[in-house]
Design a protein around this motif. Structure first.
Motif, PDB file in Angstrom:
ATOM      1  N   TYR A 220      53.920 -17.485  14.842  1.00 49.18           N
ATOM      2  CA  TYR A 220      52.471 -17.696  14.859  1.00 49.18           C
ATOM      3  C   TYR A 220      51.687 -16.502  15.428  1.00 49.18           C
ATOM      4  CZ  TYR A 220      53.719 -22.545  13.914  1.00 49.18           C
ATOM      5  OH  TYR A 220      54.220 -23.686  13.352  1.00 49.18           O
ATOM      6  N   GLY A 221      51.954 -15.309  14.934  1.00 43.71           N
ATOM      7  CA  GLY A 221      51.179 -14.158  15.351  1.00 43.71           C
ATOM      8  C   GLY A 221      51.561 -13.608  16.698  1.00 43.71           C
ATOM      9  N   MET A 222      52.626 -14.128  17.276  1.00 46.16           N
ATOM     10  CA  MET A 222      53.115 -13.648  18.562  1.00 46.16           C
ATOM     11  C   MET A 222      54.603 -13.352  18.443  1.00 46.16           C
ATOM     12  SD  MET A 222      51.060 -16.388  20.918  1.00 46.16           S
ATOM     13  CE  MET A 222      51.115 -17.606  19.608  1.00 46.16           C
ATOM     14  N   VAL A 223      55.102 -12.532  19.363  1.00 43.90           N
ATOM     15  CA  VAL A 223      56.516 -12.201  19.362  1.00 43.90           C
ATOM     16  C   VAL A 223      57.040 -12.303  20.791  1.00 43.90           C
ATOM     17  CG1 VAL A 223      58.277 -10.471  18.838  1.00 43.90           C
ATOM     18  CG2 VAL A 223      56.200 -10.583  17.446  1.00 43.90           C
ATOM     19  N   ARG A 224      58.089 -13.086  20.959  1.00 47.37           N
ATOM     20  CA  ARG A 224      58.788 -13.109  22.245  1.00 47.37           C
ATOM     21  C   ARG A 224      59.896 -12.064  22.219  1.00 47.37           C
ATOM     22  NH1 ARG A 224      60.884 -18.957  23.368  1.00 47.37           N
ATOM     23  NH2 ARG A 224      61.047 -18.963  21.097  1.00 47.37           N
ATOM     24  N   LEU A 225      60.030 -11.336  23.310  1.00 38.31           N
ATOM     25  CA  LEU A 225      61.126 -10.397  23.498  1.00 38.31           C
ATOM     26  C   LEU A 225      62.053 -10.977  24.560  1.00 38.31           C
ATOM     27  CD1 LEU A 225      59.176  -6.998  23.616  1.00 38.31           C
ATOM     28  CD2 LEU A 225      60.455  -7.955  21.686  1.00 38.31           C
ATOM     29  N   ARG A 226      63.325 -11.134  24.197  1.00 36.71           N
ATOM     30  CA  ARG A 226      64.275 -11.729  25.139  1.00 36.71           C
ATOM     31  C   ARG A 226      65.446 -10.782  25.370  1.00 36.71           C
ATOM     32  NH1 ARG A 226      66.964 -15.876  22.338  1.00 36.71           N
ATOM     33  NH2 ARG A 226      68.627 -14.361  22.032  1.00 36.71           N
ATOM     34  N   LEU A 227      65.688 -10.475  26.624  1.00 37.04           N
ATOM     35  CA  LEU A 227      66.882  -9.740  27.013  1.00 37.04           C
ATOM     36  C   LEU A 227      67.936 -10.744  27.466  1.00 37.04           C
ATOM     37  CD1 LEU A 227      65.469  -6.714  29.046  1.00 37.04           C
ATOM     38  CD2 LEU A 227      66.571  -6.649  26.803  1.00 37.04           C
ATOM     39  N   SER A 228      69.130 -10.653  26.915  1.00 39.49           N
ATOM     40  CA  SER A 228      70.237 -11.547  27.280  1.00 39.49           C
ATOM     41  C   SER A 228      71.434 -10.709  27.680  1.00 39.49           C
ATOM     42  CB  SER A 228      70.621 -12.443  26.097  1.00 39.49           C
ATOM     43  OG  SER A 228      69.532 -13.236  25.690  1.00 39.49           O
ATOM     44  N   GLY A 229      72.107 -11.125  28.748  1.00 37.28           N
ATOM     45  CA  GLY A 229      73.273 -10.376  29.211  1.00 37.28           C
ATOM     46  C   GLY A 229      74.392 -11.292  29.652  1.00 37.28           C
ATOM     47  N   GLN A 239      69.680  -8.268  38.207  1.00 39.32           N
ATOM     48  CA  GLN A 239      69.002  -7.044  38.618  1.00 39.32           C
ATOM     49  C   GLN A 239      69.023  -6.000  37.505  1.00 39.32           C
ATOM     50  OE1 GLN A 239      71.029  -5.960  42.245  1.00 39.32           O
ATOM     51  NE2 GLN A 239      69.718  -7.257  43.528  1.00 39.32           N
ATOM     52  N   GLU A 240      70.145  -5.920  36.805  1.00 40.16           N
ATOM     53  CA  GLU A 240      70.268  -4.970  35.709  1.00 40.16           C
ATOM     54  C   GLU A 240      69.315  -5.337  34.568  1.00 40.16           C
ATOM     55  OE1 GLU A 240      73.873  -2.762  33.254  1.00 40.16           O
ATOM     56  OE2 GLU A 240      74.248  -4.651  34.292  1.00 40.16           O
ATOM     57  N   ILE A 241      69.265  -6.620  34.227  1.00 39.99           N
ATOM     58  CA  ILE A 241      68.346  -7.070  33.171  1.00 39.99           C
ATOM     59  C   ILE A 241      66.902  -6.823  33.593  1.00 39.99           C
ATOM     60  CG2 ILE A 241      67.436  -9.125  32.012  1.00 39.99           C
ATOM     61  CD1 ILE A 241      70.263 -10.186  31.831  1.00 39.99           C
ATOM     62  N   LEU A 242      66.588  -7.079  34.851  1.00 46.74           N
ATOM     63  CA  LEU A 242      65.223  -6.876  35.344  1.00 46.74           C
ATOM     64  C   LEU A 242      64.783  -5.426  35.181  1.00 46.74           C
ATOM     65  CD1 LEU A 242      62.691  -7.963  36.737  1.00 46.74           C
ATOM     66  CD2 LEU A 242      63.815  -7.512  38.943  1.00 46.74           C
ATOM     67  N   HIS A 243      65.683  -4.494  35.425  1.00 46.74           N
ATOM     68  CA  HIS A 243      65.361  -3.072  35.283  1.00 46.74           C
ATOM     69  C   HIS A 243      64.883  -2.777  33.851  1.00 46.74           C
ATOM     70  CE1 HIS A 243      65.676   1.277  35.248  1.00 46.74           C
ATOM     71  NE2 HIS A 243      66.554   1.199  34.256  1.00 46.74           N
ATOM     72  N   HIS A 244      65.646  -3.215  32.872  1.00 48.85           N
ATOM     73  CA  HIS A 244      65.271  -2.972  31.482  1.00 48.85           C
ATOM     74  C   HIS A 244      64.048  -3.796  31.078  1.00 48.85           C
ATOM     75  CE1 HIS A 244      68.875  -0.578  30.757  1.00 48.85           C
ATOM     76  NE2 HIS A 244      69.572  -1.500  31.398  1.00 48.85           N
ATOM     77  N   PHE A 245      63.911  -4.973  31.664  1.00 45.08           N
ATOM     78  CA  PHE A 245      62.768  -5.842  31.389  1.00 45.08           C
ATOM     79  C   PHE A 245      61.468  -5.167  31.837  1.00 45.08           C
ATOM     80  CE2 PHE A 245      60.117  -9.685  32.209  1.00 45.08           C
ATOM     81  CZ  PHE A 245      60.269 -10.317  30.988  1.00 45.08           C
ATOM     82  N   GLU A 246      61.500  -4.536  33.007  1.00 45.46           N
ATOM     83  CA  GLU A 246      60.305  -3.850  33.512  1.00 45.46           C
ATOM     84  C   GLU A 246      59.942  -2.658  32.631  1.00 45.46           C
ATOM     85  OE1 GLU A 246      58.281  -4.796  35.817  1.00 45.46           O
ATOM     86  OE2 GLU A 246      59.454  -6.564  36.356  1.00 45.46           O
ATOM     87  N   LEU A 247      60.942  -1.968  32.100  1.00 45.94           N
ATOM     88  CA  LEU A 247      60.671  -0.873  31.176  1.00 45.94           C
ATOM     89  C   LEU A 247      59.966  -1.386  29.918  1.00 45.94           C
ATOM     90  CD1 LEU A 247      64.028   1.159  31.355  1.00 45.94           C
ATOM     91  CD2 LEU A 247      61.844   1.708  32.461  1.00 45.94           C
ATOM     92  N   LEU A 248      60.434  -2.529  29.407  1.00 48.20           N
ATOM     93  CA  LEU A 248      59.805  -3.130  28.238  1.00 48.20           C
ATOM     94  C   LEU A 248      58.372  -3.560  28.546  1.00 48.20           C
ATOM     95  CD1 LEU A 248      62.693  -5.359  26.821  1.00 48.20           C
ATOM     96  CD2 LEU A 248      61.698  -3.349  25.713  1.00 48.20           C
ATOM     97  N   LYS A 249      58.168  -4.181  29.683  1.00 47.09           N
ATOM     98  CA  LYS A 249      56.835  -4.633  30.073  1.00 47.09           C
ATOM     99  C   LYS A 249      55.851  -3.470  30.133  1.00 47.09           C
ATOM    100  CE  LYS A 249      56.132  -7.353  33.505  1.00 47.09           C
ATOM    101  NZ  LYS A 249      56.235  -7.968  34.848  1.00 47.09           N
ATOM    102  N   GLU A 250      56.296  -2.384  30.709  1.00 52.25           N
ATOM    103  CA  GLU A 250      55.419  -1.216  30.818  1.00 52.25           C
ATOM    104  C   GLU A 250      55.060  -0.672  29.437  1.00 52.25           C
ATOM    105  OE1 GLU A 250      55.445   3.231  32.919  1.00 52.25           O
ATOM    106  OE2 GLU A 250      57.084   1.806  33.272  1.00 52.25           O
ATOM    107  N   ARG A 251      56.032  -0.649  28.539  1.00 55.82           N
ATOM    108  CA  ARG A 251      55.811  -0.080  27.215  1.00 55.82           C
ATOM    109  C   ARG A 251      54.873  -0.960  26.373  1.00 55.82           C
ATOM    110  NH1 ARG A 251      59.049   3.347  24.318  1.00 55.82           N
ATOM    111  NH2 ARG A 251      59.499   4.208  26.398  1.00 55.82           N
ATOM    112  N   VAL A 252      54.967  -2.291  26.503  1.00 54.38           N
ATOM    113  CA  VAL A 252      54.169  -3.196  25.656  1.00 54.38           C
ATOM    114  C   VAL A 252      53.007  -3.810  26.422  1.00 54.38           C
ATOM    115  CG1 VAL A 252      56.226  -3.733  24.298  1.00 54.38           C
ATOM    116  CG2 VAL A 252      55.555  -5.280  26.151  1.00 54.38           C
ATOM    117  N   ALA A 253      52.621  -3.193  27.536  1.00 48.48           N
ATOM    118  CA  ALA A 253      51.607  -3.780  28.424  1.00 48.48           C
ATOM    119  C   ALA A 253      50.324  -4.158  27.692  1.00 48.48           C
ATOM    120  CB  ALA A 253      51.301  -2.804  29.556  1.00 48.48           C
TER     121      ALA A 253
END
Length: 419
Positions: A220-229, A239-253
Motif C-alpha cells: 500500500y505505497g509503503m515498504v518495510r525493511l527488515r533485518l533478520s539474523g 547489537q550487530e543487527i542494530l549497527h546495520h539498522f542504524e546505517l539503514l535509518k540514516e540512509r532512508v531518513a
C-alpha cells in the motif's frame, strides 16, 4: 556453534483450501518458533484426504527436524488426522483415560449435557504417541517420533492450538533442541518505491555479513525493511543487527515513518500520544474503515475523538456544512468537499487534527471525468487544511484499503510537520 533447527507446518482441512477459513495458525506458530531460534523451512496446507496427508508427512519429515500438524482432530467423519497418523506411524487406537476423564468433566460440569459416542472416541489415541492433554478442549494433542523427527499433531481451533503450543510444545522443543537465536529489526518507509529504495541502500545491503539478511516488504505505497539474523548469543546478534539498522535509518531518513514493526495506524496513535494531541475522522468512501483501524489498538480513546460517516451528501451538508454550491460545482469527490469536511469535523469534535476522504471505490459510480479509484483526502491541522488527489486502479476492497493507508500516511506527516 549449534546447527540451525528447521521446522515445517502442515495445516489440514478442506476449508483452508477453498478459502472458507483463513490459516492464521501457521503465522502464529512460525512467530513463536522464531522466538526460540527455530527456523521455518516449509508450510503446506492439505485437504481432508488420507493420501495427501501421508504424502505431506513423508515430504516434510525429510525437510525438517520438527513437523507441526494442525487440524482434523474433531469428532466428525471429515476429521481423519488421528487415524491417518495412527496408520502412518504403525500404531493402534487405545483409550486414553486422563483425556476421557477430562472430556467427561467438560460435558458434565461445563456444558451440562450428556456425552455421545463421538465425544468418547475423541479420547482414543494411537498407542505409539505421547499424549498432550488439552485443557482448552476435547481433542488431545499428540507427539510422534520417527527417525529423529518430532511430529506434533494439534487441534485446528486457534485458542486450543495456542495453549498446547505454549504449555506443551515449545517447552519440549527448548529442552530437546539447541537451536541458536533469531533476531529481527524492522522499519517502515513511505513515499518511495521498492526499487528506488533498493538503489539507495545497495552498498549497505552488499556489506551485510552472511548471517544477516535484508528483506523488502512492500504494501500500500509503503515498504518495510527488515533485518533478520541468526546466531548463538542474543545480545551479540542484536547489537550487530542494530549497527546495520542504524546505517539503514540514516540512509532512508527522508522516507522513514517509524523504526518499529507496527502497523501505520498504531504509529499514528503513538505520535498523537507523544504530542498530547487528538484526531477525528470524516469518512465517505471508506465507510468507517479508517476509524476501525485507529480504534483497533488498546488505548486509542486517549487520542481518538470519533467519526462521522457521511456517506450520503445530505449528511455532508447537514452535519459538516459542505455547501450545496460546492457539491454542484465540484462534486462530492473534490478538494473543496473534503477540505470542508475536515475543517468542520475538527471543529465539531474539538480535535487537534481531522482527516476526511471522499472517492469512487467501484465497481459503479464512475464518470469520464471521475474514474473508479479517484479519491480526495484532506487533513485539517491547527495551522490549516490541505488536500491531495489520489488515483487507484484496483477493486473496491483494495481501493478502500489503499485510501486508508495513504490517508494515515498523510496524517502522520502532518502531525510531524506541526511539531
Amino acid at each position: 556453534m549449534p546447527e540451525k533447527v528447521f521446522a515445517s507446518i502442515i495445516t489440514i482441512g478442506d476449508e483452508l483450501l477453498i478459502g472458507q477459513v483463513i490459516d492464521t495458525n501457521s503465522a502464529w506458530i512460525a512467530t513463536e518458533l522464531n522466538k526460540i531460534g527455530i527456523l521455518l523451512r516449509h508450510r503446506i496446507s492439505v485437504g481432508d484426504r488420507a493420501d495427501d496427508i501421508r504424502a505431506a508427512l513423508a515430504t516434510e519429515g525429510k525437510r525438517a527436524s520438527i513437523v507441526i500438524i494442525t487440524g482434523g482432530l474433531g469428532p466428525t467423519a471429515d476429521d481423519i488426522t488421528k487415524p491417518v497418523l495412527c496408520d502412518y506411524f504403525g500404531g493402534k487406537m487405545v483409550m486414553h483415560e486422563p483425556t476421557l476423564r477430562h472430556i467427561e468433566y467438560i460435558f458434565e460440569k461445563v456444558l451440562k449435557r450428556p456425552m455421545i459416542e463421538r465425544n468418547i472416541k475423541q479420547a482414543e489415541v494411537p498407542d505409539i504417541c505421547e499424549v498432550l492433554l488439552n485443557e482448552r478442549g476435547t481433542a488431545p494433542g499428540m507427539l510422534f517420533q520417527q527417525e529423529g523427527v518430532w511430529y506434533f499433531s494439534l487441534p485446528g481451533v486457534p485458542n486450543e492450538m495456542k495453549w498446547l503450543m505454549t504449555e506443551k510444545v515449545l517447552p519440549k522443543l527448548q529442552e530437546q533442541f539447541s537451536s541458536g537465536v533469531v533476531a529481527h529489526r524492522t522499519m517502515l518507509t513511505a513515499g518511495v518505491g521498492e526499487s528506488f529504495l533498493a538503489e539507495m541502500i545497495t552498498d549497505i545491503e552488499n556489506n551485510l555479513p552472511p548471517h544477516i539478511k535484508l528483506a523488502y516488504l512492500p504494501n500500500y505505497g509503503m515498504v518495510r525493511l527488515r533485518l533478520s539474523g541468526w546466531g548463538t548469543d542474543r545480545t551479540t546478534l542484536e547489537q550487530e543487527i542494530l549497527h546495520h539498522f542504524e546505517l539503514l535509518k540514516e540512509r532512508v531518513a527522508k522516507h522513514l515513518i517509524i523504526d518499529e514493526d507496527i502497523p501505520l495506524e498504531k504509529a499514528v496513535g503513538q505520535l498523537l500520544l507523544q504530542k498530547n494531541a487528538t484526531v477525528t475522522t470524516a469518512e465517505s468512501c471508506t465507510g468507517g474503515y479508517i476509524a476501525h483501524l485507529l480504534t483497533s489498538h488498546a488505548g486509542s480513546s486517549a487520542y481518538y475523538k470519533g467519526s462521522i460517516i457521511c456517506y450520503d451528501n445530505q449528511i455532508k451538508t447537514k452535519l459538516l456544512g459542505v455547501t450545496e454550491s460546492s457539491l454542484q460545482e465540484h462534486g462530492a469527490v473534490s478538494a473543496s468537499t473534503v477540505e470542508q469536511m475536515a475543517s468542520a469535523a475538527r471543529q465539531l469534535m474539538e480535535a487537534d487534527y481531522a482527516i476526511a476522504v471522499s472517492g469512487i471505490m467501484g465497481p459503479g459510480g464512475a464518470t469520464a471525468e471521475k474514474p473508479i479509484g479517484l479519491v480526495w483526502i484532506a487533513v485539517a491541522t491547527p495551522k490549516g487544511v490541505t488536500s491531495q488527489e489520489m488515483r487507484f486502479r484496483f477493486d473496491r476492497k483494495r481501493n478502500i484499503e489503499l485510501t486508508a493507508a495513504h490517508t494515515l500516511r498523510l496524517l502522520y506527516a502532518a502531525i510531524v510537520d506541526n511539531k
